[in-house]
Design a protein around this motif. Structure first.
Motif, PDB file in Angstrom:
ATOM      1  N   THR A   7     101.374   7.227  50.434  1.00 24.03           N
ATOM      2  CA  THR A   7     102.791   7.258  50.067  1.00 24.03           C
ATOM      3  C   THR A   7     103.023   7.285  48.565  1.00 24.03           C
ATOM      4  OG1 THR A   7     102.887   4.840  50.169  1.00 24.03           O
ATOM      5  CG2 THR A   7     103.477   6.072  52.169  1.00 24.03           C
ATOM      6  N   GLU A   8     101.958   7.127  47.750  1.00 23.81           N
ATOM      7  CA  GLU A   8     102.128   7.059  46.303  1.00 23.81           C
ATOM      8  C   GLU A   8     101.373   8.132  45.535  1.00 23.81           C
ATOM      9  OE1 GLU A   8     100.975   3.187  45.088  1.00 23.81           O
ATOM     10  OE2 GLU A   8     102.771   2.211  45.883  1.00 23.81           O
ATOM     11  N   LYS A   9     100.269   8.631  46.077  1.00 24.94           N
ATOM     12  CA  LYS A   9      99.431   9.522  45.285  1.00 24.94           C
ATOM     13  C   LYS A   9      98.625  10.457  46.182  1.00 24.94           C
ATOM     14  CE  LYS A   9      95.567   6.242  45.141  1.00 24.94           C
ATOM     15  NZ  LYS A   9      94.666   5.450  44.284  1.00 24.94           N
ATOM     16  N   ARG A  10      97.962  11.413  45.525  1.00 27.13           N
ATOM     17  CA  ARG A  10      97.041  12.345  46.168  1.00 27.13           C
ATOM     18  C   ARG A  10      95.751  12.322  45.360  1.00 27.13           C
ATOM     19  NH1 ARG A  10     100.254  15.279  49.563  1.00 27.13           N
ATOM     20  NH2 ARG A  10      98.720  16.940  49.897  1.00 27.13           N
ATOM     21  N   TRP A  11      94.599  12.435  46.019  1.00 23.86           N
ATOM     22  CA  TRP A  11      93.353  12.284  45.280  1.00 23.86           C
ATOM     23  C   TRP A  11      92.181  13.008  45.954  1.00 23.86           C
ATOM     24  CZ3 TRP A  11      95.141   8.577  48.625  1.00 23.86           C
ATOM     25  CH2 TRP A  11      94.245   8.047  49.539  1.00 23.86           C
ATOM     26  N   VAL A  12      91.143  13.257  45.145  1.00 16.75           N
ATOM     27  CA  VAL A  12      89.845  13.728  45.621  1.00 16.75           C
ATOM     28  C   VAL A  12      88.794  12.774  45.087  1.00 16.75           C
ATOM     29  CG1 VAL A  12      90.477  16.168  45.828  1.00 16.75           C
ATOM     30  CG2 VAL A  12      89.606  15.299  43.647  1.00 16.75           C
ATOM     31  N   GLU A  13      87.663  12.681  45.789  1.00 17.67           N
ATOM     32  CA  GLU A  13      86.621  11.752  45.363  1.00 17.67           C
ATOM     33  C   GLU A  13      85.243  12.330  45.645  1.00 17.67           C
ATOM     34  OE1 GLU A  13      86.422   8.846  49.266  1.00 17.67           O
ATOM     35  OE2 GLU A  13      88.038   8.516  47.807  1.00 17.67           O
ATOM     36  N   THR A  91      91.548   9.224  36.290  1.00 14.68           N
ATOM     37  CA  THR A  91      90.144   9.346  36.664  1.00 14.68           C
ATOM     38  C   THR A  91      89.517   7.963  36.689  1.00 14.68           C
ATOM     39  OG1 THR A  91      89.963  11.557  35.706  1.00 14.68           O
ATOM     40  CG2 THR A  91      87.913  10.341  36.037  1.00 14.68           C
ATOM     41  N   GLU A  92      88.802   7.687  37.762  1.00 11.62           N
ATOM     42  CA  GLU A  92      88.114   6.410  37.940  1.00 11.62           C
ATOM     43  C   GLU A  92      86.632   6.686  38.166  1.00 11.62           C
ATOM     44  OE1 GLU A  92      87.710   3.018  41.439  1.00 11.62           O
ATOM     45  OE2 GLU A  92      89.507   4.274  41.332  1.00 11.62           O
ATOM     46  N   ILE A  93      85.779   6.090  37.330  1.00 12.04           N
ATOM     47  CA  ILE A  93      84.337   6.236  37.468  1.00 12.04           C
ATOM     48  C   ILE A  93      83.740   4.858  37.694  1.00 12.04           C
ATOM     49  CG2 ILE A  93      82.190   6.933  36.327  1.00 12.04           C
ATOM     50  CD1 ILE A  93      83.907   8.881  34.638  1.00 12.04           C
ATOM     51  N   THR A  94      83.016   4.690  38.788  1.00 20.00           N
ATOM     52  CA  THR A  94      82.317   3.434  39.051  1.00 20.00           C
ATOM     53  C   THR A  94      80.834   3.716  39.205  1.00 20.00           C
ATOM     54  OG1 THR A  94      82.751   3.616  41.424  1.00 20.00           O
ATOM     55  CG2 THR A  94      84.293   2.321  40.119  1.00 20.00           C
ATOM     56  N   ILE A  95      80.020   2.828  38.681  1.00 21.27           N
ATOM     57  CA  ILE A  95      78.559   2.975  38.679  1.00 21.27           C
ATOM     58  C   ILE A  95      77.970   1.754  39.369  1.00 21.27           C
ATOM     59  CG2 ILE A  95      76.500   3.193  37.242  1.00 21.27           C
ATOM     60  CD1 ILE A  95      78.390   4.331  35.040  1.00 21.27           C
ATOM     61  N   ARG A  96      77.138   2.007  40.381  1.00 20.13           N
ATOM     62  CA  ARG A  96      76.548   0.910  41.149  1.00 20.13           C
ATOM     63  C   ARG A  96      75.055   1.154  41.311  1.00 20.13           C
ATOM     64  NH1 ARG A  96      75.730   0.763  46.540  1.00 20.13           N
ATOM     65  NH2 ARG A  96      77.157   2.533  46.864  1.00 20.13           N
ATOM     66  N   ALA A  97      74.248   0.160  40.931  1.00 19.87           N
ATOM     67  CA  ALA A  97      72.801   0.281  41.059  1.00 19.87           C
ATOM     68  C   ALA A  97      72.398   0.223  42.522  1.00 19.87           C
ATOM     69  CB  ALA A  97      72.104  -0.844  40.288  1.00 19.87           C
ATOM     70  N   ARG A  98      71.323   0.952  42.845  1.00 18.71           N
ATOM     71  CA  ARG A  98      70.734   0.837  44.168  1.00 18.71           C
ATOM     72  C   ARG A  98      69.227   0.823  44.011  1.00 18.71           C
ATOM     73  NH1 ARG A  98      70.907   6.256  47.920  1.00 18.71           N
ATOM     74  NH2 ARG A  98      69.126   7.288  46.956  1.00 18.71           N
ATOM     75  N   SER A  99      68.496   0.547  45.057  1.00 16.69           N
ATOM     76  CA  SER A  99      67.046   0.420  44.954  1.00 16.69           C
ATOM     77  C   SER A  99      66.411   1.733  44.531  1.00 16.69           C
ATOM     78  CB  SER A  99      66.465  -0.020  46.299  1.00 16.69           C
ATOM     79  OG  SER A  99      66.764   0.925  47.312  1.00 16.69           O
ATOM     80  N   MET A 107      83.343   9.119  41.564  1.00 15.40           N
ATOM     81  CA  MET A 107      84.396   9.645  40.686  1.00 15.40           C
ATOM     82  C   MET A 107      85.602   9.987  41.540  1.00 15.40           C
ATOM     83  SD  MET A 107      84.355  12.861  38.027  1.00 15.40           S
ATOM     84  CE  MET A 107      83.571  11.957  36.699  1.00 15.40           C
ATOM     85  N   VAL A 108      86.761   9.465  41.144  1.00 12.94           N
ATOM     86  CA  VAL A 108      88.005   9.708  41.861  1.00 12.94           C
ATOM     87  C   VAL A 108      89.034  10.257  40.884  1.00 12.94           C
ATOM     88  CG1 VAL A 108      89.821   8.718  43.293  1.00 12.94           C
ATOM     89  CG2 VAL A 108      87.501   7.775  43.409  1.00 12.94           C
ATOM     90  N   HIS A 109      89.678  11.372  41.252  1.00 12.55           N
ATOM     91  CA  HIS A 109      90.794  11.926  40.492  1.00 12.55           C
ATOM     92  C   HIS A 109      92.057  11.752  41.323  1.00 12.55           C
ATOM     93  CE1 HIS A 109      88.316  13.804  37.427  1.00 12.55           C
ATOM     94  NE2 HIS A 109      87.608  14.414  38.351  1.00 12.55           N
TER      95      HIS A 109
END
Length: 273
Positions: A7-13, A91-99, A107-109
């Motif tokens: 109801t507030e936005k449109r996005w791709v990820e 733009t939102e960028i999140t970085i998460r370590a994995r094994s 990345m989300v726009h």
């Protein structure tokens, strides 16, 4: 992937796995020298409220403001004049370590609108990032944290982008490429010698990525695409190491002259693929 909405936005990820530590990914994705090493020349004022600016060449640029700054895990910024008449894009960028010494990057726009007017632009973001992410992957794998200099040259073809690809690939010795092959440009083109790292051919783009040995260690992206009803051919070069600036200064004029001769901007109307 279709555009998502509420109801507030449109996005791709996008979610992508890269080699490296969170600190390495943060330097590559949240600092000016890091982003410039795989995307486009960029400056970043590294703080919340700081400016971020992308220089796409030819006078094209986009500027934004950093809204969240949490090294080495989260960066958010908003661009307000990225396209004429468009609402702000976040733009939102999140970085998460994995094994296994890898990281997952999301990345989300997001556009703060409920209208679908700008969905094509959102989808173009999603379609455009994978090619740049492959440059980032190669940079992290082969040239991590090295000094980088990048530039590009492009031009217009009067046919479709597939027509442009047949011409540019033949002219640069890249026809029928296979991953792992060694390729080099002919004598009447600027020098590129390297190994084919990636081949991508589709309805919207055709691309080959080389990991370069000459004229300097680095990455070359050669491709064609449709934009604004015209077919375009483009070469993007990323040089790494202590000689990167010297090599770029030497060969950039060669590439601009070659592209202006083979794919001049003033070709008139062209077909959209």
């Amino acid at each position: 992937m279709p555009v998502k909405n509420d109801t507030e936005k449109r996005w791709v990820e996008l979610d992508v796995v890269f080699p490296g530590t969170p600190e390495q990914l943060w330097r590559a994705m949240a600092t000016g020298p890091g982003i410039s090493a795989w995307f486009t020349p960029t400056t970043v004022d590294e703080r919340k409220g700081g400016a971020i600016a992308f220089d796409f060449g030819g006078g094209a640029a986009s500027r934004g403001t950093i809204t969240e700054w949490h090294p080495p895990s989260r960066l958010c910024y908003e661009e307000h004049e990225w396209s004429s008449g468009a609402p702000p894009v976040a733009t939102e960028i999140t970085i998460r370590a994995r094994s296994g010494d890898d990281c997952v990057v999301r990345m989300v726009h997001s556009l703060f609108t409920t209208e679908d007017t700008w969905d094509d632009e959102l989808e173009s973001f999603e379609a455009g990032w994978p090619g740049f992410f492959e440059v980032l992957r190669a940079y992290l794998s082969h040239f991590p944290d090295q000094k980088a200099v990048a530039f590009g040259a492009s031009g217009v073809h009067p046919g479709t982008h597939h027509d442009a690809w047949r011409e540019v690939s033949a002219a640069l010795g890249l026809s029928g490429p296979n991953v792992g092959e060694q390729r080099s440009t002919p004598v009447d083109a600027p020098t590129l010698v390297g190994t084919v790292e990636r081949v991508q051919q589709g309805m919207k783009t055709c691309e080959v990525m080389l990991r370069l040995e000459r004229p300097a260690p680095g990455i070359a992206q050669v491709g064609t695409y449709s934009y604004g009803g015209k077919a375009r051919a483009a070469v993007s070069l990323y040089f790494y190491g202590d000689r990167s600036a010297e090599a770029a200064a030497e060969v950039e004029p060669q590439w601009r002259a070659w592209m202006a001769k083979r794919f001049p901007e003033s070709t008139g109307d062209s077909s959209q693929a």
